[in-house]
Scaffold this active site. Structure first.
Site, PDB file in Angstrom:
ATOM      1  N   GLU A 194       9.640  -4.045  10.189  1.00 22.47           N
ATOM      2  CA  GLU A 194       9.974  -2.738   9.612  1.00 22.47           C
ATOM      3  C   GLU A 194      10.522  -1.802  10.681  1.00 22.47           C
ATOM      4  O   GLU A 194       9.895  -1.605  11.745  1.00 22.47           O
ATOM      5  CB  GLU A 194       8.725  -2.118   8.951  1.00 22.47           C
ATOM      6  CG  GLU A 194       9.015  -0.743   8.338  1.00 22.47           C
ATOM      7  CD  GLU A 194       7.995  -0.274   7.322  1.00 22.47           C
ATOM      8  OE1 GLU A 194       7.035  -1.002   7.025  1.00 22.47           O
ATOM      9  OE2 GLU A 194       8.176   0.857   6.822  1.00 22.47           O
TER      10      GLU A 194
ATOM     11  N   ASP B 296      -0.983  -6.151  -0.112  1.00 20.99           N
ATOM     12  CA  ASP B 296      -1.301  -5.522   1.174  1.00 20.99           C
ATOM     13  C   ASP B 296      -2.802  -5.329   1.326  1.00 20.99           C
ATOM     14  O   ASP B 296      -3.468  -4.879   0.385  1.00 20.99           O
ATOM     15  CB  ASP B 296      -0.665  -4.122   1.244  1.00 20.99           C
ATOM     16  CG  ASP B 296       0.623  -4.110   2.039  1.00 20.99           C
ATOM     17  OD1 ASP B 296       0.911  -5.083   2.752  1.00 20.99           O
ATOM     18  OD2 ASP B 296       1.352  -3.109   1.924  1.00 20.99           O
TER      19      ASP B 296
ATOM     20  N   ASP C 242       0.838  -1.203   0.000  1.00 17.23           N
ATOM     21  CA  ASP C 242       0.000   0.000   0.000  1.00 17.23           C
ATOM     22  C   ASP C 242       0.877   1.259   0.000  1.00 17.23           C
ATOM     23  O   ASP C 242       0.371   2.382  -0.046  1.00 17.23           O
ATOM     24  CB  ASP C 242      -1.025  -0.001   1.139  1.00 17.23           C
ATOM     25  CG  ASP C 242      -0.389  -0.042   2.512  1.00 17.23           C
ATOM     26  OD1 ASP C 242       0.854  -0.114   2.611  1.00 17.23           O
ATOM     27  OD2 ASP C 242      -1.151   0.007   3.511  1.00 17.23           O
ATOM     28  N   SER C 243       2.211   1.057  -0.022  1.00 19.31           N
ATOM     29  CA  SER C 243       3.124   2.174  -0.313  1.00 19.31           C
ATOM     30  C   SER C 243       2.779   2.787  -1.658  1.00 19.31           C
ATOM     31  O   SER C 243       3.241   3.883  -1.986  1.00 19.31           O
ATOM     32  CB  SER C 243       4.582   1.686  -0.308  1.00 19.31           C
ATOM     33  OG  SER C 243       4.729   0.528  -1.118  1.00 19.31           O
TER      34      SER C 243
ATOM     35  N   GLU D 187      -1.017  -5.518   8.679  1.00 16.49           N
ATOM     36  CA  GLU D 187      -0.149  -4.882   9.670  1.00 16.49           C
ATOM     37  C   GLU D 187      -0.698  -5.124  11.077  1.00 16.49           C
ATOM     38  O   GLU D 187      -1.906  -5.172  11.281  1.00 16.49           O
ATOM     39  CB  GLU D 187      -0.088  -3.371   9.421  1.00 16.49           C
ATOM     40  CG  GLU D 187       0.610  -3.005   8.125  1.00 16.49           C
ATOM     41  CD  GLU D 187       0.714  -1.500   7.929  1.00 16.49           C
ATOM     42  OE1 GLU D 187       0.355  -0.724   8.843  1.00 16.49           O
ATOM     43  OE2 GLU D 187       1.161  -1.091   6.843  1.00 16.49           O
TER      44      GLU D 187
ATOM     45  N   LYS E 233      -1.101  -9.332   3.065  1.00 18.68           N
ATOM     46  CA  LYS E 233      -0.292  -8.859   4.204  1.00 18.68           C
ATOM     47  C   LYS E 233      -1.149  -7.938   5.075  1.00 18.68           C
ATOM     48  O   LYS E 233      -1.817  -7.039   4.553  1.00 18.68           O
ATOM     49  CB  LYS E 233       0.979  -8.140   3.725  1.00 18.68           C
ATOM     50  CG  LYS E 233       1.814  -7.587   4.883  1.00 18.68           C
ATOM     51  CD  LYS E 233       3.238  -7.261   4.483  1.00 18.68           C
ATOM     52  CE  LYS E 233       3.418  -5.983   3.733  1.00 18.68           C
ATOM     53  NZ  LYS E 233       2.975  -4.765   4.456  1.00 18.68           N
TER      54      LYS E 233
HETATM   55  O1  KIV Z   1       3.628  -1.054   1.579  1.00 17.77           O
HETATM   56  C1  KIV Z   1       4.777  -1.515   1.449  1.00 17.77           C
HETATM   57  O2  KIV Z   1       5.465  -1.318   0.444  1.00 17.77           O
HETATM   58  C2  KIV Z   1       5.292  -2.322   2.535  1.00 17.77           C
HETATM   59  C3  KIV Z   1       6.736  -2.691   2.499  1.00 17.77           C
HETATM   60  C4  KIV Z   1       7.612  -1.521   2.693  1.00 17.77           C
HETATM   61  C5  KIV Z   1       7.049  -3.783   3.453  1.00 17.77           C
HETATM   62  O3  KIV Z   1       4.574  -2.672   3.424  1.00 17.77           O
END
Ligand code: KIV
Length: 277
Positions: free
Chosen positions: A183, A84, A45-46, A116, A114
């Site tokens: 992280e 994510d 989600d970056s 968090e 994924k």
């Molecule tokens: O959103 C993302 O790119 C991430 C990575 C930096 C692990 O969660």
């Protein structure tokens, strides 16, 4: 070539092989990262920050993640694909988490999702795993909690905070996650976690002793010359290359040097994108 699976990623830890994970958000980048040998590709989600230009990840939607997942999946031959789960798609209840994880599998073509968070996220992780959806955990700095954490900062600095991260990681493993992203935590804590956990740890800003590493593709390629935190290594400086190419292109269009006779299309079939097949 077959795509790597969650059990195969876990087996890499057992045989001491480091896991290389990288983000991608579109077909072209996914294809190149796959050809470069990445074991795991993450639609992070970056994307809210590096693709959409936001200052955090909080406005990314499930539909956007599914769309980018489909684009990335088409570019992968070998790498495992994780997507994510965005903010507020898994926090309300395990049932909602499962429904949304299922959408990322069906609509986004993810092989895993994924989530968090540590102990508080464990029930959602368990619901997904029990339904047959592999889960990647994520502890330490969890960017979706940026407001609670007071910014994107190193976590687990004092003993009490480090103990909480250890408990969180153990809860995530216990809930069934097949690997865990660590992280922005001290390298010594990441090393301890990597020893204590049976599942692989994938570090970002967490030192060299994790079972694997992850970087945002834009960062490792140097696509933003303004962004160079210490934990990032730039393996290329593409910002200058791309800007220079744009400058040359513009100059040649303005001067009339492009297109030259070599670029003028004759008769017959023209290849546009892809293989031309
Ligand atoms: O959103 C993302 O790119 C991430 C990575 C930096 C692990 O969660």
């Amino acid at each position: 070539m077959a795509r790597l699976t969650a059990p195969e990623i876990q087996a890499m830890k057992q045989r001491g092989e480091k896991i290389a994970m990288v983000t991608a958000y579109d077909y072209s980048m996914a294809r190149l990262m796959d050809r470069g040998g990445a074991d795991m590709v993450l639609v992070g989600d970056s994307l809210g920050m590096v693709v959409q230009g936001e200052s955090d990840t909080l406005r990314v939607t499930l539909e956007e993640m599914a769309y980018h997942g489909r684009c990335v999946a088409r570019g992968l031959e070998r790498a495992h694909l994780t997507i994510d789960m965005p903010f507020m798609t898994y926090q309300v209840s395990p049932a909602e988490a499962l429904r949304n994880a299922g959408r990322l599998i069906q609509e986004g073509r993810a092989q895993a999702v994924k989530l968090e968070g540590g102990a508080r996220t464990a029930p959602a992780i368990r619901a997904c795993v029990e339904a047959g959806i592999p889960v990647v955990g994520h502890v330490g700095l969890t960017p979706q909690s940026v407001h609670a954490m007071g910014g994107f900062k190193l976590q687990g600095k004092d003993e009490a905070a480090a103990a909480r991260i250890l408990e969180d990681a153990l809860a995530v493993e216990e809930a069934g996650a097949f690997c865990i992203v660590l992280e922005m935590i001290p390298a010594s804590l990441a090393a301890e976690l990597s020893q204590k956990l049976t599942v692989p740890t994938i570090g970002i800003g967490a030192g060299p002793d994790c079972d694997g590493q992850v970087l945002v593709c834009n960062d490792l390629l140097g696509l933003d010359e303004r962004f160079k935190p210490k934990f990032v290594k730039r393996f290329a400086e593409l910002a200058a290359v791309v800007e220079g190419a744009a400058r040359d292109y513009v100059a040649e269009v303005k001067s009339g040097a492009f297109p030259s006779p070599a670029n003028v299309v004759g008769g017959g079939r023209v290849q546009l994108y892809g293989t031309g097949a």
